[in-house]
Design an enzyme around this catalytic site. Structure first.
Site, mmCIF file in Angstrom:
data_model
loop_
_atom_site.group_PDB
_atom_site.id
_atom_site.type_symbol
_atom_site.label_atom_id
_atom_site.label_comp_id
_atom_site.label_asym_id
_atom_site.label_seq_id
_atom_site.Cartn_x
_atom_site.Cartn_y
_atom_site.Cartn_z
ATOM 1 N N LYS A 58 26.461 -33.883 57.948
ATOM 2 C CA LYS A 58 26.316 -32.496 58.395
ATOM 3 C C LYS A 58 24.951 -31.945 57.996
ATOM 4 C CE LYS A 58 28.331 -27.900 57.687
ATOM 5 N NZ LYS A 58 29.321 -27.123 56.912
ATOM 6 N N ASP A 82 28.889 -33.108 45.429
ATOM 7 C CA ASP A 82 30.134 -32.368 45.618
ATOM 8 C C ASP A 82 30.400 -31.590 44.337
ATOM 9 O OD1 ASP A 82 32.634 -31.350 46.043
ATOM 10 O OD2 ASP A 82 33.592 -33.262 46.512
ATOM 11 N N SER A 156 24.251 -15.461 43.325
ATOM 12 C CA SER A 156 25.507 -14.800 42.984
ATOM 13 C C SER A 156 25.911 -13.909 44.156
ATOM 14 C CB SER A 156 25.342 -14.009 41.679
ATOM 15 O OG SER A 156 26.542 -13.344 41.335
ATOM 16 N N TYR A 183 36.895 -14.813 43.444
ATOM 17 C CA TYR A 183 35.500 -14.853 43.872
ATOM 18 C C TYR A 183 34.641 -14.014 42.927
ATOM 19 C CZ TYR A 183 31.383 -14.451 46.918
ATOM 20 O OH TYR A 183 30.101 -14.502 47.433
ATOM 21 N N LYS A 187 31.402 -15.248 40.658
ATOM 22 C CA LYS A 187 30.068 -14.704 40.884
ATOM 23 C C LYS A 187 29.528 -14.001 39.631
ATOM 24 C CE LYS A 187 29.395 -16.771 43.741
ATOM 25 N NZ LYS A 187 28.239 -17.561 44.240
#
Length: 324
Positions: A58, A82, A156, A183, A187
């Protein structure tokens, strides 16, 4: 020249007149969106870019423009990484250290957002494990390769305002899982990691910073349920209307990547070291209501003792200790 730049500045505007010939830059997440544009803009100014991606096929397809726009000795090399697998992180970092070539800038750009509850290969909650712990191990393992005068840039988000890190329950073993909460934790961790990395490495001339790229429509939103983004935008625009402000507008990808290249290659080291940036400037500390698009960084994300505690917890979780 470091400005004046702002929310609508693009990568090409920020890097106008900047010569990065001879510089070597590592960018994670170089298979889509901001990572590809960051790599393109840097290679176009002569930088040798190493793009890290989970899916190399990709990434090869996505980075054709990076090679096409490369100038003045600039170029692109892709490596497999990964971040949701510490085995992959350790394998790739070991190969880079064995190779021995140094980096002037490392941009930790890769990430996931608002995923359903899941776990990395090592059993960590997906967002904290990928966005923070994967980069924590990877960057620390290659820290010796960052040249004096070099810089770490952690991408972030204003989403850090959704939540502080939870050092007692980082994997949601005792807390009800909520995608945006997770999330926010990850962050905030990105910022705290930059704060402590900066403290540990600035004596040798290596600085670290974190940033919010802005609201951009990229693959990052692929995990959002149908209609979730529209609901969020409706709430944001209602708040903006009440404040007498115009409706929210997404940034373009070149505008979104502008703060990354500004913080990494344009801004003065002492200006951004240990700080949080957005819209191509250092942000100010703000507390109070969560507004996903207003500027500002929460004080808990810049707290040096909090950053040390997260570092220690992260080492405990990954089973690896990193020298000062």
């Amino acid at each position: 020249m470091t400005g004046p730049f702002g929310a609508t500045s693009t990568t090409d505007e920020v890097l106008a007149g900047v010569d990065l010939s001879g510089k070597r830059v590592l960018v994670t997440g170089a298979s889509a969106g901001l990572g590809v544009e960051t790599a393109r803009a840097l290679a176009a100014r002569g930088a040798q870019v190493v793009g890290a991606a989970r899916d190399l096929a990709k990434a090869e397809r996505a980075t054709a423009a990076v090679r096409a726009d490369a100038r003045n000795g600039g170029g692109l090399e892709l490596i497999e990484l990964d971040l949701a697998s510490l085995a992959s992180v350790r394998k790739t970092s070991h190969a880079l250290v064995a190779d021995g070539r140094t980096f002037d800038i490392v941009i930790a750009n890769a990430g996931v957002m608002a995923t359903p509850l899941g776990h990395t290969a090592d059993g960590f909650e997906t967002q904290f494990g990928t966005n923070h712990l994967g980069h924590f191990v990877f960057v620390n393992r290659i820290a010796s390769l960052i040249s004096p005068g070099g810089r770490l840039v952690n991408v972030s988000s204003s989403g850090h305002r959704f939540a502080d890190v939870d050092l007692e329950d980082p994997n949601f073993e005792h807390t009800d899982y909520e995608p945006w909460l997770a999330y926010g934790r990850s962050k905030t961790a990105n910022i705290l990691f930059a704060v402590e990395f900066d403290r540990r490495h600035k004596s040798r001339g290596v600085r670290a910073t974190a940033l919010h790229p802005g609201g951009i429509q990229t693959e990052l939103g692929r995990h959002l349920p149908e209609g979730a983004l529209e609901q969020l935008l409706t709430r944001i625009n209602t708040e903006l209307a009440a404040e007498g402000k115009p409706p929210f507008q997404f940034k373009t990808i070149p505008q979104g990547a502008a703060t990354s290249v500004w913080a990494g290659a344009v801004a003065a080291a002492d200006e951004v070291g240990g700080k949080y940036c957005e819209n191509c400037h250092v942000s100010v500390v703000t507390e109070g209501l969560i507004n996903p698009i207003s500027e500002g960084v929460r004080s808990y994300a810049l707290d040096p003792e909090h950053a040390k505690a997260l570092w220690a917890k992260s080492e405990e979780m990954v089973g690896e200790v990193f020298a000062h």
